[in-house]
Design an enzyme around this catalytic site. Structure first.
Site, PDB file in Angstrom:
ATOM      1  N   ASP A  24       1.408   4.789   2.296  1.00 32.26           N
ATOM      2  CA  ASP A  24       1.005   5.447   3.538  1.00 32.26           C
ATOM      3  C   ASP A  24       1.457   6.905   3.543  1.00 32.26           C
ATOM      4  O   ASP A  24       2.595   7.206   3.173  1.00 32.26           O
ATOM      5  CB  ASP A  24       1.651   4.737   4.737  1.00 32.26           C
ATOM      6  CG  ASP A  24       1.492   3.225   4.676  1.00 32.26           C
ATOM      7  OD1 ASP A  24       0.380   2.754   4.905  1.00 32.26           O
ATOM      8  OD2 ASP A  24       2.491   2.534   4.370  1.00 32.26           O
ATOM      9  N   ASP A  54       0.858  -1.186   0.000  1.00 36.68           N
ATOM     10  CA  ASP A  54       0.000   0.000   0.000  1.00 36.68           C
ATOM     11  C   ASP A  54       0.893   1.234   0.000  1.00 36.68           C
ATOM     12  O   ASP A  54       2.122   1.102  -0.033  1.00 36.68           O
ATOM     13  CB  ASP A  54      -0.930  -0.016   1.225  1.00 36.68           C
ATOM     14  CG  ASP A  54      -0.171   0.166   2.528  1.00 36.68           C
ATOM     15  OD1 ASP A  54       1.071   0.247   2.512  1.00 36.68           O
ATOM     16  OD2 ASP A  54      -0.832   0.243   3.583  1.00 36.68           O
ATOM     17  N   ASP A 109      -3.302   4.648   2.625  1.00 33.38           N
ATOM     18  CA  ASP A 109      -3.657   5.043   3.993  1.00 33.38           C
ATOM     19  C   ASP A 109      -3.271   6.496   4.201  1.00 33.38           C
ATOM     20  O   ASP A 109      -2.126   6.876   3.953  1.00 33.38           O
ATOM     21  CB  ASP A 109      -2.884   4.202   5.019  1.00 33.38           C
ATOM     22  CG  ASP A 109      -3.597   2.896   5.335  1.00 33.38           C
ATOM     23  OD1 ASP A 109      -4.700   2.670   4.797  1.00 33.38           O
ATOM     24  OD2 ASP A 109      -3.046   2.112   6.118  1.00 33.38           O
TER      25      ASP A 109
HETATM   26  P1  UTP Z   1       2.266  -1.084   6.622  1.00 35.61           P
HETATM   27  O1  UTP Z   1       1.363  -2.188   7.078  1.00 35.61           O
HETATM   28  O2  UTP Z   1       1.783  -0.260   5.485  1.00 35.61           O
HETATM   29  O3  UTP Z   1       3.671  -1.755   6.311  1.00 35.61           O
HETATM   30  O4  UTP Z   1       2.520  -0.183   7.890  1.00 35.61           O
HETATM   31  P2  UTP Z   1       4.882  -1.240   5.429  1.00 35.61           P
HETATM   32  O5  UTP Z   1       6.071  -1.321   6.290  1.00 35.61           O
HETATM   33  O6  UTP Z   1       4.575   0.070   4.788  1.00 35.61           O
HETATM   34  O7  UTP Z   1       5.037  -2.367   4.347  1.00 35.61           O
HETATM   35  P3  UTP Z   1       4.160  -2.612   3.025  1.00 35.61           P
HETATM   36  O8  UTP Z   1       5.106  -2.513   1.903  1.00 35.61           O
HETATM   37  O9  UTP Z   1       3.075  -1.589   2.956  1.00 35.61           O
HETATM   38  O10 UTP Z   1       3.635  -4.005   3.203  1.00 35.61           O
HETATM   39  C1  UTP Z   1       3.372   0.937   7.885  1.00 35.61           C
HETATM   40  C2  UTP Z   1       3.642   1.387   9.270  1.00 35.61           C
HETATM   41  O11 UTP Z   1       2.488   1.945   9.861  1.00 35.61           O
HETATM   42  C3  UTP Z   1       2.280   1.420  11.134  1.00 35.61           C
HETATM   43  C4  UTP Z   1       2.959   0.080  11.150  1.00 35.61           C
HETATM   44  O12 UTP Z   1       3.443  -0.210  12.428  1.00 35.61           O
HETATM   45  C5  UTP Z   1       4.066   0.235  10.180  1.00 35.61           C
HETATM   46  O13 UTP Z   1       5.204   0.627  10.884  1.00 35.61           O
HETATM   47  N1  UTP Z   1       0.854   1.233  11.387  1.00 35.61           N
HETATM   48  C6  UTP Z   1       0.096   0.545  10.511  1.00 35.61           C
HETATM   49  C7  UTP Z   1       0.316   1.727  12.532  1.00 35.61           C
HETATM   50  O14 UTP Z   1       1.017   2.362  13.344  1.00 35.61           O
HETATM   51  N2  UTP Z   1      -1.006   1.525  12.787  1.00 35.61           N
HETATM   52  C8  UTP Z   1      -1.799   0.827  11.946  1.00 35.61           C
HETATM   53  O15 UTP Z   1      -2.996   0.655  12.228  1.00 35.61           O
HETATM   54  C9  UTP Z   1      -1.228   0.345  10.767  1.00 35.61           C
HETATM   55 MN    MN Z   2       2.734   0.464   3.735  1.00 30.14          MN
END
Ligand code: UTP
Ligand code: MN
Length: 507
Positions: free
Chosen positions: A338, A336, A431
């Site tokens: 973020d 995804d 996100d």
């Molecule tokens: P992600 O699940 O998007 O993982 O969470 P990522 O490291 O970007 O990897 P991919 O490539 O998308 O799979 C990103 C960060 O956001 C935090 C997670 O702890 C992670 O460090 N996070 C995610 C939160 O703090 N709260 C949430 O509800 C979701």
């Molecule tokens: Mn991510």
């Protein structure tokens, strides 16, 4: 320790003015391997707390602080920069009984601990730079710290053949709702990611932390036979594959997937075929399944960044927008994209998310969105509750529609099931998180990941520092107060940790 008489002064000293609370401790921070901006930051931080920090090295310096350097490297630097004759080999004196007037060669951990304590902490063995680790056979023995947040973990490493296997077992433990076991395998994999070489024999694992019996058995089998039977049978099991397929649907967690499997379902197609009751997120998840399964490229992430910037700038100028998660850590692909959004004027961010969403909806960018409101109130929630992993920012889970002419060249999308995006378009999970400016550093740290790195940061804070870290705040239980921070560097310093840049948080 180096006897003072060995040192010769040659560098002019810019004497500090202003309040200095500890004149007996005179610090010099070595820029080497640290970089000018970090050095400047640490200098400002130290001075603001009343520490005496010299801009250049001189005979009055009592504490030399460096990062990622061995005693020999620091000593070589000092010799070069103070033009000490080469016969005065400082290191040779290192093991001699320390005289009262001697200089400490220290690791950054002494400085961060002192910042945290608000005063220079007594120098202990763990703070002083060690003479080069002794060579054992084919290489140097590695001092591996036990918390992932104390280590540097690059994206590309030497042991994917082992870590991928251990992560299969970690994922399987997650599918079985066994979090403890899952984390144990992830910690083991993470240690191997931080190794500077490929593991060739079990000998290479001596003295490494976090490698339990089970992980060691798996590693041994792979080293001897090329693969592990347990890993391969897990990978091929129907249960594992069905869990992977079903939890791969956006909006579906382990419990739901498990229930479906017990009802005989195996794939997203089965959900449609049997007319399962799905919530709105799961409906979108099934509808865009194959699109969302495809990795998001950095080029696509940047395209989305431009869209988000356009949206944010048009509804509230002056915002800061950061790409978070794996892309901030340097990954080339992700599951995804973020984003973290804030405004330097505290309070301006209120109501921002709904305006961004409206703008995006008007432009026809959103295939799906669900917004949750900011539910964090420091006064009401207190530190006890923020131990929860879920943070409570205003947050939007969404699916963006990208025109694939922009995101990829050639190949039009096929009409296979789950590819409900009209041809020539691409669905991507996005996100969005909005944070008040005062929490921005904590949100930045919390949303950069990796997930294990975050988990280890919180464990370190709780177990080693009696603090509670969340994506909103850092609470110190010993002092009974919230520790403020404007940068990630300050949070690491509060935690008594060496700063680890995002690209080395791939634990
Ligand atoms: P992600 O699940 O998007 O993982 O969470 P990522 O490291 O970007 O990897 P991919 O490539 O998308 O799979 C990103 C960060 O956001 C935090 C997670 O702890 C992670 O460090 N996070 C995610 C939160 O703090 N709260 C949430 O509800 C979701
Ligand atoms: Mn991510």
């Amino acid at each position: 320790m180096i006897p003072l008489k060995r040192r010769k002064v040659s560098v002019p000293v810019k004497q500090q003015t202003g309040s200095c609370k500890y004149p007996q401790v005179c610090i010099f921070i070595l820029e080497r391997k640290m970089g000018a901006s970090r050095r400047a930051f640490l200098t400002r931080l130290g001075r603001s707390k009343g520490f005496l920090i010299e801009d250049s090295y001189s005979s009055s310096v009592t504490h030399v602080v460096s990062e990622n350097s061995s005693a020999a490297e620091v000593q070589a630097w000092l010799e070069k920069h103070t033009r000490t004759s080469s016969s005065d080999h400082l290191l040779e004196k290192h093991t001699h009984a320390p005289s009262s007037s001697s200089v400490h060669l220290l690791d950054i951990c002494w400085f961060t601990e002192s910042m945290e304590a608000g005063e220079p902490v007594p120098v202990q063995h763990t703070h002083t730079l060690q003479i080069n680790p002794e060579l054992n056979g084919d290489g140097a023995e590695i001092l591996m710290k036990s918390y992932a947040c104390q280590r540097r973990t690059p994206l590309k490493h030497h042991n994917a053949f082992l870590t991928e296997a251990l992560e299969i077992l970690a994922q399987n433990a997650e599918f079985n709702d066994n979090e403890g076991r899952s984390v144990a395998f992830r910690r083991a994999a993470s240690v191997l990611k931080a190794l500077p070489h490929r593991v060739k024999s079990m000998e290479d694992l001596r003295c490494l932390p976090c490698l339990g019996d089970h992980s060691q058995r798996v590693i041994k089998e792979i080293l001897e036979d090329g693969s592990s039977r347990e890993v391969e049978s897990t990978r091929q099991s129907e249960q594992f594959q069905a869990m992977k397929a079903l939890t791969g649907v956006f909006g579906v967690g382990v419990r739901t997937a498990d229930r479906w499997i017990r009802e005989g379902l195996r794939t997203p197609d089965d959900l449609i075929r049997t007319g399962q009751q799905l919530n709105r997120a799961q409906q979108a998840g099934v509808q865009y399944y194959s699109e969302l399964q495809r990795a998001v490229t950095r080029a696509e992430a940047e395209l989305i960044m431009a869209i988000v910037e356009a949206a944010v700038n048009s509804v509230l100028p002056g915002c800061q927008i950061q790409l978070m998660g794996g892309f901030r850590r340097g990954k080339e692909v992700g599951h995804d994209v973020d984003f973290l959004i804030t405004h330097p004027e505290e309070g301006k961010e209120e109501g921002l998310m709904s305006k961004i969403i409206s703008w995006l909806e008007e432009q026809g960018v959103l295939l799906y969105q669900k917004t949750t409101r900011n539910s964090y109130v420091e006064r009401l929630d207190g530190p006890a509750r923020s131990a929860s992993n879920m943070d409570r920012f205003e947050r939007c889970f969404s699916i963006f529609k990208l025109h694939s002419s922009a995101s990829r060249s050639g190949s039009a999308s096929t009409s296979e099931s789950g590819s409900a995006c009209d041809s020539g378009c691409r669905a991507v999970r996005v996100d969005l998180v909005v944070s008040p400016f005062s929490q921005f550093a904590f949100a930045t740290l919390g949303w950069t990941g990796s997930k294990l790195f975050e988990r280890e940061l919180r464990r370190w804070a709780g177990q080693e520092k009696q603090m509670t870290l969340s994506s909103h705040t850092l609470y110190d239980s010993k002092q009974n107060l919230y520790l403020r921070a404007q940068t990630e560097e300050e949070i690491f310093a509060h935690l008594g940790l060496e700063f680890i840049p995002p690209s080395e948080r791939n634990a």
